[in-house]
Design a protein around this motif. Structure first.
Motif, PDB file in Angstrom:
ATOM      1  N   GLU A 123       0.827  -1.201   0.000  1.00  0.00           N
ATOM      2  CA  GLU A 123       0.000   0.000   0.000  1.00  0.00           C
ATOM      3  C   GLU A 123       0.863   1.253   0.000  1.00  0.00           C
ATOM      4  O   GLU A 123       0.594   2.219  -0.727  1.00  0.00           O
ATOM      5  N   ARG A 125       3.770   1.473  -1.197  1.00  0.00           N
ATOM      6  CA  ARG A 125       4.409   1.542  -2.516  1.00  0.00           C
ATOM      7  C   ARG A 125       3.429   1.965  -3.605  1.00  0.00           C
ATOM      8  O   ARG A 125       3.839   2.266  -4.724  1.00  0.00           O
ATOM      9  N   GLY A 126       2.128   1.977  -3.295  1.00  0.00           N
ATOM     10  CA  GLY A 126       1.134   2.445  -4.251  1.00  0.00           C
ATOM     11  C   GLY A 126       0.686   1.408  -5.259  1.00  0.00           C
ATOM     12  O   GLY A 126       0.252   1.760  -6.357  1.00  0.00           O
TER      13      GLY A 126
END
Length: 284
Positions: A123, A125-126
């Motif tokens: 999360e 790290r996107g």
């Protein structure tokens, strides 16, 4: 006694220098000094160590020999005072996504469920939600945790918490896993179960693992190499390849010959530690 140890080293094979292309972690003449001038403690001295891609290297020795200090240097948490430390030919200047760390204390977020703990790094790290969910589900299944995905860490046994900690590192898929006595606080049966799980993950996911342990039997059971460190200042006393097939039988004569000779090396350093302990500062 020294001749018997040398014979054991010869029996399990000799370390051949790795080619530059094979070296995943390169440690050259690394020193680590703590404290200020006049009150310095030399934790590591002149460490030379090349770790190849896909190896499982166990760092073994008594408290105070610098095992964790060396591991933290590899992780980038506490850089060397002198010498060279590289991963894939690049100097280590701090923590990085190519190295995942598993601690003895689990380091889970108590307010997050199992699945949220595992997903946390992804999360940050996107990663897309669908990809995160797929990765988390795969790892929970791999580590036997899918029935506990909605539970909180307080609801889990010590062994399950460590599985979650390992899953959280694996979610980021680092090529290198650095493990600081991850099974040290577990009972014998849980420890052996997690050792077998770790070996399965190592083979299946082709990781390079550097594993700190005080246990001689654990080192022989897991390691493709065992590196024995001396008591402070930590230097490499012996670097032994363990040429036994997996899975290993800890009752086999060949296993116990290696274990006995490693015990001779480690116990000599433990005696130095015991003699020094009264007035010394322990750095591990």
């Amino acid at each position: 006694m020294l001749s018997s140890v040398n014979s054991a080293a010869h029996a399990v094979g000799n370390i051949n220098p790795a080619s530059d292309a094979d070296v995943h972690i390169h440690v050259k003449q690394v020193d680590k000094v703590f404290g200020k001038r006049g009150a310095e403690v030399v934790a590591l001295k002149g460490i030379d160590l090349d770790i190849r891609q896909g190896e499982f290297v166990c760092l073994l020795g008594p408290s105070g020999c610098g095992k964790s200090t060396l591991l933290n240097a590899m992780a980038g948490f506490s850089l060397p005072s002198a010498g060279k430390l590289e991963v894939d030919g690049k100097p280590v200047s701090g923590p990085g996504p190519d190295r995942g760390m598993v601690f003895q204390e689990y380091a889970l977020f108590p307010w997050m469920t199992v699945e949220r703990n595992v997903a946390f790094g992804l999360e940050i790290r996107g990663e897309p939600p669908a990809q995160i969910d797929g990765t988390v589900s795969m790892l929970l299944d791999l580590l036997g945790l899918k029935e506990f995905r909605k539970r909180f860490p307080k609801d889990l046994s010590g062994g399950m918490r460590q599985r979650v900690a390992i899953a959280r590192v694996l979610a980021l898929d680092p090529p290198i896993m650095l493990m600081d006595e991850p099974f040290g606080a577990l009972d014998a049966l849980t420890r052996r179960s997690l050792q077998d799980e770790l070996l399965r993950i190592w083979k299946q996911m082709n990781k390079t693992i550097v594993f700190v342990t005080h246990s001689i039997e654990e080192a022989v059971y897991l390691g493709s190499r065992v590196v024995v460190l001396t008591y402070r200042p930590g230097t490499i006393k012996q670097d032994l390849p363990i040429d036994l097939p997996y899975p290993r039988d800890s009752n086999a004569p060949e296993f116990n010959v290696i274990k006995k000779n490693l015990a001779t090396l480690v116990h000599a350093e433990h005696e130095r530690f015991a003699n020094d302990e009264r007035g010394g500062l322990t750095l591990d």
